[in-house]
Write a protein that holds these residues in place. Sequence first.
Motif, PDB file in Angstrom:
ATOM      1  N   SER A 179       0.819  -1.220   0.000  1.00 38.53           N
ATOM      2  CA  SER A 179       0.000   0.000   0.000  1.00 38.53           C
ATOM      3  C   SER A 179       0.848   1.264   0.000  1.00 38.53           C
ATOM      4  CB  SER A 179      -0.919   0.004   1.221  1.00 38.53           C
ATOM      5  OG  SER A 179      -0.152   0.051   2.426  1.00 38.53           O
ATOM      6  N   ASN A 180       2.201   1.069   0.120  1.00 33.77           N
ATOM      7  CA  ASN A 180       3.142   2.181   0.178  1.00 33.77           C
ATOM      8  C   ASN A 180       2.761   3.175   1.282  1.00 33.77           C
ATOM      9  OD1 ASN A 180       5.535   3.397  -0.756  1.00 33.77           O
ATOM     10  ND2 ASN A 180       4.382   4.892  -1.954  1.00 33.77           N
ATOM     11  N   SER A 181       2.482   2.625   2.458  1.00 31.25           N
ATOM     12  CA  SER A 181       2.061   3.481   3.569  1.00 31.25           C
ATOM     13  C   SER A 181       2.520   2.880   4.897  1.00 31.25           C
ATOM     14  CB  SER A 181       0.539   3.639   3.575  1.00 31.25           C
ATOM     15  OG  SER A 181      -0.080   2.372   3.740  1.00 31.25           O
ATOM     16  N   TYR A 182       2.631   3.767   5.893  1.00 30.53           N
ATOM     17  CA  TYR A 182       2.987   3.312   7.234  1.00 30.53           C
ATOM     18  C   TYR A 182       1.799   2.595   7.872  1.00 30.53           C
ATOM     19  CZ  TYR A 182       7.363   5.879   7.130  1.00 30.53           C
ATOM     20  OH  TYR A 182       8.631   6.320   6.805  1.00 30.53           O
TER      21      TYR A 182
END
Length: 404
Positions: A364-367
């Motif tokens: 998701s390319n997210s923290y």
Amino acid sequence: MIKCIDIADLKPGMFIHDLNCDWMSHPFLRNRFVIGSEGEIDKIRHAGIHQLYIDTGKGLDVAHAPTVAEVKQQLEQEIRTFAEGKSQLPRRVDAAEEFGQARRIHAEAHQIVRDIMQDVRLGRQVQLERVEPTVEKMTTSILRNNDALLALCRIKNKDDYTFLHSVSVGALMVSFSRAMELEHGMLHHAGVGGMMHDIGKMTVPDAILNKPGKLNESEFAMMKCHVVASEKILRQTPGISAIAIEVAAQHHERHDGSGYPRGLKGDEISELGQMAAIVDVYDALTSDRCYHRGMTPTDALRKIYEWSKFHFNPTLVQAFMRSTGIYPVGTLVRLESGKLAVVVEQSESNMLTPKVKAFFSTKSNSYITPLLIDLARGLGQGGGDRIVRHESPEQWGVDPLRFL
């Protein structure tokens, strides 16, 4: 295609892709070049290189030689077999609990090494009374938790490399000696010898010591003299043990006799001298320098394991792996699920399945909310994932130590 060949198969017209040794073991300005003469082959052989990698797309081939992928697969399988089922060193406290104390000890050791080395450059005597209390603090920290101080030792800036490398070698020697179940006094001597092993570099001109590139042949010869200088300086240090001096005097000797300054072979090198050789190369390989990027700990351990066929004692290499872990605490890894995670604790049953803290999803390319995962446990028990590779903290712009 990149292939691994024996030195006996090397011929003029072949293109060297990798000399397959640490940079301080050969006098060549480049790692990649075309072999132009038998004289160059003799030079490589004289440097103690037994196997190396060639690029068959740029030079002659060796039909029977294995590819680099085949060699890597074989090495990883051997390491995996060794790593499974090996218990880790006992911990009295968690790494997170020890981290603050370890940070203070590391900073103190760095300052003391810097001061002592600068004193030596000015012709002053080594003040052993400043070194020994710090080594004792390092030892106490490592006995509480083997991982916290070693995680800090992997952080180096290029300008302070010589000082920080000495601190790291001291800490790694204490940890390694503990893994070898040596008595407390030997841990102390090993730590002192490790911290002081490169003291002779203060006799090397700055232009060579801090050269932003590979040394030429005459500079390389001058740099090698630092080992003899270290031994001489330490022999003039009141109160230092013969064991600590031996660590400094033998850290560039090699198991097959190809090292320096004395070309000692096998058991002619003391056990701590053989251990120091492994530690010194490991820390150098994993450190960024102005002329090369440091390897990940896993890649460095694989190279040292590969070189243990000739240059290092294989039994000691395996003991060293047990003391550091295949995936050391504080390293950034990618999991099979696509998560990025930081190793926070070694497993007591398997070096390949540590506890990790996941914080980012590459899918998701997210923290994500930090999640503690025990890779030694099955699916549904807080585990069920696995490490697929190391990742570069710089590439992702993260400081792994903040997750400890």
